[in-house]
Design an enzyme around this catalytic site. Structure first.
Site, PDB file in Angstrom:
ATOM      1  N   TRP A   1      51.653  51.512  39.163  1.00 52.67           N
ATOM      2  CA  TRP A   1      51.993  51.642  37.741  1.00 52.67           C
ATOM      3  C   TRP A   1      51.272  52.860  37.139  1.00 52.67           C
ATOM      4  O   TRP A   1      51.839  53.597  36.343  1.00 52.67           O
ATOM      5  CB  TRP A   1      51.611  50.383  36.983  1.00 52.67           C
ATOM      6  CG  TRP A   1      52.627  49.280  37.058  1.00 52.67           C
ATOM      7  CD1 TRP A   1      53.472  49.008  38.090  1.00 52.67           C
ATOM      8  CD2 TRP A   1      52.906  48.308  36.047  1.00 52.67           C
ATOM      9  NE1 TRP A   1      54.258  47.921  37.792  1.00 52.67           N
ATOM     10  CE2 TRP A   1      53.931  47.475  36.543  1.00 52.67           C
ATOM     11  CE3 TRP A   1      52.390  48.052  34.787  1.00 52.67           C
ATOM     12  CZ2 TRP A   1      54.451  46.399  35.808  1.00 52.67           C
ATOM     13  CZ3 TRP A   1      52.899  46.987  34.048  1.00 52.67           C
ATOM     14  CH2 TRP A   1      53.923  46.172  34.557  1.00 52.67           C
TER      15      TRP A   1
ATOM     16  N   ASP B   1      49.694  44.413  34.535  1.00 50.99           N
ATOM     17  CA  ASP B   1      50.348  43.804  35.699  1.00 50.99           C
ATOM     18  C   ASP B   1      49.394  42.794  36.345  1.00 50.99           C
ATOM     19  O   ASP B   1      49.519  42.471  37.521  1.00 50.99           O
ATOM     20  CB  ASP B   1      50.756  44.899  36.697  1.00 50.99           C
ATOM     21  CG  ASP B   1      51.759  44.409  37.739  1.00 50.99           C
ATOM     22  OD1 ASP B   1      52.564  43.508  37.416  1.00 50.99           O
ATOM     23  OD2 ASP B   1      51.740  44.904  38.880  1.00 50.99           O
TER      24      ASP B   1
ATOM     25  N   LYS C   1      52.781  41.108  32.435  1.00 50.08           N
ATOM     26  CA  LYS C   1      53.395  40.194  33.400  1.00 50.08           C
ATOM     27  C   LYS C   1      52.880  38.785  33.139  1.00 50.08           C
ATOM     28  O   LYS C   1      51.687  38.577  32.925  1.00 50.08           O
ATOM     29  CB  LYS C   1      53.051  40.613  34.834  1.00 50.08           C
ATOM     30  CG  LYS C   1      53.617  39.656  35.889  1.00 50.08           C
ATOM     31  CD  LYS C   1      53.504  40.240  37.280  1.00 50.08           C
ATOM     32  CE  LYS C   1      52.090  40.273  37.789  1.00 50.08           C
ATOM     33  NZ  LYS C   1      52.022  40.862  39.144  1.00 50.08           N
TER      34      LYS C   1
ATOM     35  N   ASP D   1      40.566  47.962  36.976  1.00 44.01           N
ATOM     36  CA  ASP D   1      40.814  46.789  37.822  1.00 44.01           C
ATOM     37  C   ASP D   1      39.499  46.331  38.424  1.00 44.01           C
ATOM     38  O   ASP D   1      38.583  47.141  38.627  1.00 44.01           O
ATOM     39  CB  ASP D   1      41.804  47.127  38.943  1.00 44.01           C
ATOM     40  CG  ASP D   1      42.479  45.888  39.525  1.00 44.01           C
ATOM     41  OD1 ASP D   1      43.700  45.742  39.358  1.00 44.01           O
ATOM     42  OD2 ASP D   1      41.787  45.047  40.148  1.00 44.01           O
TER      43      ASP D   1
ATOM     44  N   ASP E   1      35.622  44.851  35.337  1.00 48.46           N
ATOM     45  CA  ASP E   1      36.306  43.746  34.661  1.00 48.46           C
ATOM     46  C   ASP E   1      36.692  44.263  33.285  1.00 48.46           C
ATOM     47  O   ASP E   1      35.826  44.573  32.459  1.00 48.46           O
ATOM     48  CB  ASP E   1      35.364  42.544  34.554  1.00 48.46           C
ATOM     49  CG  ASP E   1      35.986  41.380  33.782  1.00 48.46           C
ATOM     50  OD1 ASP E   1      37.091  41.537  33.210  1.00 48.46           O
ATOM     51  OD2 ASP E   1      35.351  40.311  33.740  1.00 48.46           O
TER      52      ASP E   1
ATOM     53  N   GLY F   1      47.562  50.926  42.114  1.00 46.95           N
ATOM     54  CA  GLY F   1      47.762  52.162  41.376  1.00 46.95           C
ATOM     55  C   GLY F   1      49.183  52.639  41.187  1.00 46.95           C
ATOM     56  O   GLY F   1      49.402  53.720  40.661  1.00 46.95           O
TER      57      GLY F   1
END
Length: 199
Positions: free
Chosen positions: A51, A111, A151, A69, A87, A49
Site C-alpha cells: 500500500w 490495512d 479494513k 507497523d 506501535d 509495504g
C-alpha cells in the site's frame, strides 16, 4: 494453488510489490479517487509495504508518506516515504515527531488486521477494536476534506461502525474489492471528505 493466488500473487511479484494487497488499494482508489499529487498520507499497518509503495507513486515526488507497523519490512521505499517500525498507537517520541511534522494528512489508511484465532466472534471483535483506534487517530490527524480507509472483518458491528463515521465525513461507503479472496471476511470502509471534529 488457487486461481486467485496464481493471478494476484504472481502479478504482485512481476510488478515488484511485496504483497497482493496492493490491488485492493488500486481498486479503492479507482472507485473513490483517494490520491492526488503532493498529498501527505499516513499508512497504518504498512508492512510489508505494498500500500505504501502504491500510494507513494500516486502522490508523486512532491507528496510525503509515513508508513508505520509493528513488524519490520525489507521493502525498499522511494525518497518520499518514511517507514517506522513502531506501535502506531504508542506515544513513542520519534513516531509523534514524525506525525507532527507531516500532519494534517490528506489520507489516513489502515490495512491493519488482528492476529486471527479462527474464532469468528473473537476475530471480528479484535478487528473492530483496531478500526476504532484507527478512526480515533485519523480524526485527530486528518485535514478537513481528507479521506480515511480502514479494513474491517465483516460482522454485526460493521454497520454501527460506519454509521458512527457519517457525522464526521461527507460520504461513507463499505467496499469489497474484486481482488479480495472470495472466502475472505474482510471489507473496506471508505470515508471521504472529513468535516472536522464537532466543536
Amino acid at each position: 494453488m488457487k486461481k486467485y493466488r496464481d493471478h494476484y500473487f504472481l502479478k504482485a511479484k512481476q510488478e515488484n510489490y511485496p504483497a497482493r494487497s496492493v490491488y485492493k488499494l488500486q481498486e479503492i482508489d479507482k472507485r473513490f479517487t483517494l490520491f492526488k499529487s503532493g498529498q501527505k498520507v499516513l499508512d497504518l499497518g504498512a508492512a510489508p509495504g505494498s500500500w505504501t509503495l502504491w500510494a507513494a507513486e500516486r502522490v508523486g515526488p512532491s507528496g510525503r508518506l509515513l508508513g508505520v507497523d509493528i513488524q519490520e519490512t525489507r521493502t525498499g521505499f522511494p525518497g518520499n516515504v518514511r517507514f517506522l517500525c513502531r506501535d502506531v498507537f504508542s506515544e513513542d517520541p520519534e513516531l509523534m515527531a514524525a506525525m507532527d511534522g507531516l500532519a494534517p494528512f490528506d489520507v489516513v489508511m489502515s490495512d491493519m488486521a488482528p492476529s486471527t484465532t479462527g474464532i469468528k466472534f473473537t476475530d471480528q471483535a479484535r478487528s473492530l477494536e483496531l478500526c476504532e483506534r484507527a478512526r480515533d487517530l485519523a480524526v485527530r490527524r486528518l485535514r478537513p476534506g481528507g479521506h480515511f480507509v480502514a479494513k474491517i472483518f465483516e460482522g454485526p458491528d460493521v454497520k454501527a461502525y460506519t454509521d458512527g463515521l457519517r457525522p464526521l465525513f461527507e460520504s461513507v461507503k463499505a467496499f469489497k474489492p474484486k481482488s479480495s479472496r472470495s472466502e475472505s471476511k474482510e471489507t473496506f470502509v471508505v470515508a471521504l471528505g472529513f468535516r472536522g471534529l464537532p466543536e
